[in-house]
Design a protein around this motif. Structure first.
Motif, PDB file in Angstrom:
ATOM      1  N   PHE A 197       0.893  -1.237  -0.147  1.00  0.00           N
ATOM      2  CA  PHE A 197       0.026   0.002   0.088  1.00  0.00           C
ATOM      3  C   PHE A 197       0.875   1.239   0.050  1.00  0.00           C
ATOM      4  CE2 PHE A 197      -2.766  -3.174   2.082  1.00  0.00           C
ATOM      5  CZ  PHE A 197      -3.743  -3.171   1.204  1.00  0.00           C
ATOM      6  N   ARG A 199       2.729   4.588   0.817  1.00  0.00           N
ATOM      7  CA  ARG A 199       3.436   5.428   2.135  1.00  0.00           C
ATOM      8  C   ARG A 199       3.098   6.903   1.902  1.00  0.00           C
ATOM      9  NH1 ARG A 199       3.934   0.210   1.540  1.00  0.00           N
ATOM     10  NH2 ARG A 199       5.772  -0.881   2.765  1.00  0.00           N
ATOM     11  N   PRO A 200       1.690   7.071   2.539  1.00  0.00           N
ATOM     12  CA  PRO A 200       1.234   8.619   2.003  1.00  0.00           C
ATOM     13  C   PRO A 200       2.127   9.893   2.567  1.00  0.00           C
ATOM     14  CG  PRO A 200      -0.185   7.368   3.495  1.00  0.00           C
ATOM     15  CD  PRO A 200       0.907   6.566   3.362  1.00  0.00           C
ATOM     16  N   LEU A 214      -4.469   6.123   2.276  1.00  0.00           N
ATOM     17  CA  LEU A 214      -3.974   4.700   2.479  1.00  0.00           C
ATOM     18  C   LEU A 214      -5.261   3.806   3.022  1.00  0.00           C
ATOM     19  CD1 LEU A 214      -2.145   2.303   3.463  1.00  0.00           C
ATOM     20  CD2 LEU A 214      -1.556   3.611   5.629  1.00  0.00           C
ATOM     21  N   PHE A 244      -1.032  -3.220   5.315  1.00  0.00           N
ATOM     22  CA  PHE A 244      -1.437  -2.000   5.833  1.00  0.00           C
ATOM     23  C   PHE A 244      -0.525  -1.437   7.240  1.00  0.00           C
ATOM     24  CE2 PHE A 244      -3.752   0.125   9.349  1.00  0.00           C
ATOM     25  CZ  PHE A 244      -3.894   1.128   9.152  1.00  0.00           C
ATOM     26  N   ALA A 247       2.828  -0.397   5.915  1.00  0.00           N
ATOM     27  CA  ALA A 247       2.744   0.938   5.378  1.00  0.00           C
ATOM     28  C   ALA A 247       2.678   2.012   6.220  1.00  0.00           C
ATOM     29  CB  ALA A 247       1.539   0.999   4.501  1.00  0.00           C
ATOM     30  N   THR A 251       5.777   4.740   7.053  1.00  0.00           N
ATOM     31  CA  THR A 251       5.550   6.078   6.820  1.00  0.00           C
ATOM     32  C   THR A 251       6.148   6.813   8.224  1.00  0.00           C
ATOM     33  OG1 THR A 251       3.637   5.702   5.471  1.00  0.00           O
ATOM     34  CG2 THR A 251       3.687   7.654   6.637  1.00  0.00           C
TER      35      THR A 251
END
Length: 347
Positions: A197, A199-200, A214, A244, A247, A251
């Motif tokens: 997912f 990595r904002p 995400l 999740f 991720a 992050t």
């Protein structure tokens, strides 16, 4: 000085006694998980009512466990925000009433300052200055900490906090409340690399967080892999949970590394409920060690909301002569940046 700490900001009633000479004497936490589980989240009115029932019995229990009488208490610290207004009012009013009855000073404590200072209760604790990563159900913040009350916000979540993202992903996967521990438990059965997912906000400068994208990516994965029945196959769900969790952890690591580079500090504190996540702890410790930095945490039972952190934070201000007046004011929203160093007497 012997300080009674009262924490009632959300769905945990935390009571503790902190001695300036002996440290933390005793603490108790009553969790309302069973009360709110059937609703899938905290019901504010039920939370307030349960705090009313539990605060005073827990005060007696903690005093007995510490081997002291209430007559020996010389100060009271209570959470005044941020949090649920009704829940905060319970702790504030009881704390103020007890302070008036016992003729001792009281201090209104900022909930997040309590979390931020919680690692200082440990034998292996950081020295100022350091960076604090505060990750709880309602907050995700990076804070530059030069000393008590000397805080500069470096970055925060622009939408859902990390804890809220965990809870919402748990609902997508039909897991029990509270969601964070359940997602982490399911992730243990997952296969790494099956789902990667985003990595904002790591592809741009800055220290702010965003977990809405995400969360949407996880939702899309759940829908795409649901064929027969309301949910994906059990192994697929575990793989999604692991993807999740990784991720979120990566992050956090990227943002923390940037914060240390920006400040030049070599120590970081991680506190709040999400700081109990083992994968996040492992990745943060491993990656920051490569940069010559050390990560500090509170003990596991002091990661969630608790009275010990409130008693300790309150003592820091009470010993400097700071105290709160007779009113029972609380704040649902209270920026950490508004705090000042201990010493100012608030009427």
């Amino acid at each position: 000085m012997l300080v009674l700490g009262i924490e009632t900001s959300c769905d945990e009633t935390g009571i503790a006694l902190y001695s300036s000479e002996k440290g933390l004497l005793a603490h108790r936490i009553y969790s309302q998980i069973a009360v709110h589980a059937e609703y899938g989240g905290v019901v504010p009115e039920l939370a307030s009512r349960d705090h009313v029932r539990k605060v005073l019995p827990l005060v007696d229990e903690v005093a007995q466990a510490a081997g002291v009488t209430t007559a020996e208490i010389t100060g009271i610290a209570y959470t005044a925000g941020p949090g649920l207004v009704g829940a905060l009012m319970v702790g504030a009013c009881i704390g103020r009433a007890l302070a008036w009855a016992w003729d001792v000073p009281a201090i209104a404590v900022h909930h997040m300052e309590g979390h931020l200072l919680a690692p200082l209760l440990e034998e292996d604790h950081p020295e100022f200055p350091f960076v604090a990563l505060l990750v709880s159900g309602g907050h995700t913040q990076l804070v530059k900490v030069e000393g008590i009350g000397k805080y500069e916000l470096l970055g925060e979540s622009l939408d859902d906090a990390a804890g809220e993202a965990f809870d919402k992903v748990a609902k997508m996967l039909d897991l029990d409340y509270p969601g964070g521990p359940e997602v982490a438990k399911l992730a243990l059965e997952g296969n790494e690399g099956v789902f990667k997912f985003p990595r904002p906000m790591t592809d741009r400068p800055g220290l702010d967080f965003s977990f809405s994208g995400l969360k949407t990516a996880v939702s899309n994965a759940v829908k795409q892999h649901t064929v027969d029945g309301p949910l994906p196959a059990p192994q697929t769900m575990a793989d999604i949970a692991l993807g999740f969790e990784i991720a979120v952890a990566e992050t956090m690591v990227i943002k923390c590394r940037r914060a240390l580079e920006q400040t030049g500090y070599k120590a970081i504190v991680m506190a709040g409920g999400v700081s109990a996540n083992k994968r996040l702890r492992a990745k943060l410790g491993e990656q920051l060690a490569k940069k010559g930095a050390k990560v500090y945490y509170p003990r596991h039972e002091l990661c969630t909301d608790n009275g010990a952190m409130i008693a300790f934070a309150g003592w820091q201000r009470l010993k400097a002569g700071e105290q709160t007046g007779l009113d029972c004011s609380v704040r649902a929203r209270w920026p950490l940046s508004e705090l000042s160093p201990p010493g100012a007497v608030v009427e």
